[in-house]
Design a protein around this motif. Structure first.
Motif, PDB file in Angstrom:
ATOM      1  N   MET A   1       0.834  -1.153   0.000  1.00 15.76           N
ATOM      2  CA  MET A   1       0.000   0.000   0.000  1.00 15.76           C
ATOM      3  C   MET A   1       0.891   1.233   0.000  1.00 15.76           C
ATOM      4  O   MET A   1       1.928   1.250   0.660  1.00 15.76           O
ATOM      5  CB  MET A   1      -0.896  -0.024   1.246  1.00 15.76           C
ATOM      6  N   GLN A   2       0.501   2.231  -0.752  1.00 21.68           N
ATOM      7  CA  GLN A   2       1.228   3.504  -0.754  1.00 21.68           C
ATOM      8  C   GLN A   2       0.360   4.579  -0.111  1.00 21.68           C
ATOM      9  O   GLN A   2      -0.830   4.672  -0.382  1.00 21.68           O
ATOM     10  CB  GLN A   2       1.575   3.937  -2.173  1.00 21.68           C
ATOM     11  N   VAL A   3       0.973   5.380   0.733  1.00 23.84           N
ATOM     12  CA  VAL A   3       0.290   6.497   1.362  1.00 23.84           C
ATOM     13  C   VAL A   3       0.721   7.758   0.624  1.00 23.84           C
ATOM     14  O   VAL A   3       1.920   8.030   0.469  1.00 23.84           O
ATOM     15  CB  VAL A   3       0.657   6.600   2.866  1.00 23.84           C
ATOM     16  N   LEU A   4      -0.284   8.515   0.160  1.00 26.61           N
ATOM     17  CA  LEU A   4      -0.010   9.723  -0.623  1.00 26.61           C
ATOM     18  C   LEU A   4      -0.451  10.966   0.132  1.00 26.61           C
ATOM     19  O   LEU A   4      -1.417  10.934   0.885  1.00 26.61           O
ATOM     20  CB  LEU A   4      -0.762   9.672  -1.952  1.00 26.61           C
ATOM     21  N   SER A   5       0.260  12.045  -0.116  1.00 24.94           N
ATOM     22  CA  SER A   5      -0.120  13.354   0.380  1.00 24.94           C
ATOM     23  C   SER A   5       0.101  14.332  -0.759  1.00 24.94           C
ATOM     24  O   SER A   5       1.223  14.448  -1.270  1.00 24.94           O
ATOM     25  CB  SER A   5       0.719  13.740   1.595  1.00 24.94           C
ATOM     26  N   ALA A   6      -0.969  14.992  -1.184  1.00 22.97           N
ATOM     27  CA  ALA A   6      -0.903  15.918  -2.319  1.00 22.97           C
ATOM     28  C   ALA A   6      -0.303  15.242  -3.555  1.00 22.97           C
ATOM     29  O   ALA A   6       0.474  15.835  -4.280  1.00 22.97           O
ATOM     30  CB  ALA A   6      -0.124  17.174  -1.943  1.00 22.97           C
ATOM     31  N   GLY A   7      -0.649  13.975  -3.766  1.00 25.91           N
ATOM     32  CA  GLY A   7      -0.200  13.246  -4.949  1.00 25.91           C
ATOM     33  C   GLY A   7       1.221  12.721  -4.879  1.00 25.91           C
ATOM     34  O   GLY A   7       1.724  12.161  -5.843  1.00 25.91           O
ATOM     35  N   THR A   8       1.891  12.878  -3.757  1.00 26.35           N
ATOM     36  CA  THR A   8       3.270  12.418  -3.590  1.00 26.35           C
ATOM     37  C   THR A   8       3.309  11.263  -2.589  1.00 26.35           C
ATOM     38  O   THR A   8       2.701  11.341  -1.522  1.00 26.35           O
ATOM     39  CB  THR A   8       4.160  13.571  -3.071  1.00 26.35           C
ATOM     40  N   VAL A   9       4.036  10.196  -2.941  1.00 26.93           N
ATOM     41  CA  VAL A   9       4.158   9.048  -2.040  1.00 26.93           C
ATOM     42  C   VAL A   9       4.975   9.470  -0.816  1.00 26.93           C
ATOM     43  O   VAL A   9       6.086   9.961  -0.938  1.00 26.93           O
ATOM     44  CB  VAL A   9       4.847   7.854  -2.741  1.00 26.93           C
ATOM     45  N   VAL A  10       4.390   9.282   0.358  1.00 26.54           N
ATOM     46  CA  VAL A  10       5.098   9.620   1.593  1.00 26.54           C
ATOM     47  C   VAL A  10       5.449   8.378   2.416  1.00 26.54           C
ATOM     48  O   VAL A  10       6.281   8.448   3.312  1.00 26.54           O
ATOM     49  CB  VAL A  10       4.300  10.615   2.464  1.00 26.54           C
ATOM     50  N   LEU A  11       4.818   7.237   2.084  1.00 23.18           N
ATOM     51  CA  LEU A  11       5.060   6.041   2.861  1.00 23.18           C
ATOM     52  C   LEU A  11       4.566   4.821   2.099  1.00 23.18           C
ATOM     53  O   LEU A  11       3.513   4.858   1.474  1.00 23.18           O
ATOM     54  CB  LEU A  11       4.303   6.146   4.191  1.00 23.18           C
ATOM     55  N   ASN A  12       5.346   3.758   2.122  1.00 25.18           N
ATOM     56  CA  ASN A  12       4.933   2.462   1.593  1.00 25.18           C
ATOM     57  C   ASN A  12       4.748   1.522   2.761  1.00 25.18           C
ATOM     58  O   ASN A  12       5.580   1.485   3.670  1.00 25.18           O
ATOM     59  CB  ASN A  12       5.999   1.893   0.647  1.00 25.18           C
ATOM     60  N   LEU A  13       3.663   0.765   2.742  1.00 22.01           N
ATOM     61  CA  LEU A  13       3.365  -0.160   3.831  1.00 22.01           C
ATOM     62  C   LEU A  13       3.081  -1.552   3.296  1.00 22.01           C
ATOM     63  O   LEU A  13       2.504  -1.704   2.225  1.00 22.01           O
ATOM     64  CB  LEU A  13       2.125   0.306   4.612  1.00 22.01           C
ATOM     65  N   GLU A  14       3.470  -2.555   4.057  1.00 23.90           N
ATOM     66  CA  GLU A  14       3.131  -3.947   3.791  1.00 23.90           C
ATOM     67  C   GLU A  14       2.366  -4.437   5.008  1.00 23.90           C
ATOM     68  O   GLU A  14       2.823  -4.275   6.141  1.00 23.90           O
ATOM     69  CB  GLU A  14       4.387  -4.805   3.595  1.00 23.90           C
ATOM     70  N   MET A  15       1.194  -5.044   4.784  1.00 22.68           N
ATOM     71  CA  MET A  15       0.381  -5.534   5.887  1.00 22.68           C
ATOM     72  C   MET A  15       0.424  -7.054   5.928  1.00 22.68           C
ATOM     73  O   MET A  15       0.203  -7.708   4.925  1.00 22.68           O
ATOM     74  CB  MET A  15      -1.050  -5.047   5.725  1.00 22.68           C
ATOM     75  N   TYR A  16       0.693  -7.575   7.107  1.00 24.40           N
ATOM     76  CA  TYR A  16       0.705  -9.010   7.349  1.00 24.40           C
ATOM     77  C   TYR A  16      -0.335  -9.309   8.423  1.00 24.40           C
ATOM     78  O   TYR A  16      -0.928  -8.388   8.999  1.00 24.40           O
ATOM     79  CB  TYR A  16       2.102  -9.460   7.802  1.00 24.40           C
ATOM     80  N   ASP A  17      -0.551 -10.555   8.716  1.00 19.68           N
ATOM     81  CA  ASP A  17      -1.582 -10.915   9.678  1.00 19.68           C
ATOM     82  C   ASP A  17      -1.298 -10.369  11.077  1.00 19.68           C
ATOM     83  O   ASP A  17      -2.207  -9.950  11.777  1.00 19.68           O
ATOM     84  CB  ASP A  17      -1.734 -12.440   9.737  1.00 19.68           C
ATOM     85  N   ASP A  18      -0.036 -10.340  11.474  1.00 16.36           N
ATOM     86  CA  ASP A  18       0.305  -9.943  12.840  1.00 16.36           C
ATOM     87  C   ASP A  18       1.081  -8.637  12.965  1.00 16.36           C
ATOM     88  O   ASP A  18       1.411  -8.202  14.061  1.00 16.36           O
ATOM     89  CB  ASP A  18       1.105 -11.054  13.519  1.00 16.36           C
ATOM     90  N   ARG A  19       1.400  -7.993  11.829  1.00 13.62           N
ATOM     91  CA  ARG A  19       2.194  -6.764  11.891  1.00 13.62           C
ATOM     92  C   ARG A  19       2.020  -5.946  10.618  1.00 13.62           C
ATOM     93  O   ARG A  19       1.550  -6.432   9.609  1.00 13.62           O
ATOM     94  CB  ARG A  19       3.669  -7.090  12.102  1.00 13.62           C
TER      95      ARG A  19
END
Length: 74
Positions: A1-19
């Motif tokens: 998942m990418q988190v955007l602010s004003a169209g710019t990527v500010v954070l990339n996240l990976e989600m797992y079952d426990d973290r």
């Protein structure tokens, strides 16, 4: 998942079952993620469940905590 602010990527996240892991390879529990980025009032896997919804577009607003989450799946 990418988190955007004003169209710019500010954070990339990976989600797992426990973290959930940031692109810096730093992982944390969902509870600590909520406390740091959202609200400690949310259930532990709130963000994971939100992204797993079988919807093309999801909009979540929490006016009390000034949180807006917009999910667009292609």
């Amino acid at each position: 998942m990418q988190v955007l602010s004003a169209g710019t990527v500010v954070l990339n996240l990976e989600m797992y079952d426990d973290r959930i892991c940031k692109d810096t390879f730093a992982c944390q529990t969902y509870k600590s993620f909520n406390k740091e980025f959202l609200s400690s009032k949310y259930e532990d896997k709130f963000i994971k469940k939100l992204f797993e919804e079988n919807k093309k577009n999801t909009l979540f607003r929490d006016k009390e905590n000034n949180i807006l989450i917009k999910i667009v799946k292609e």
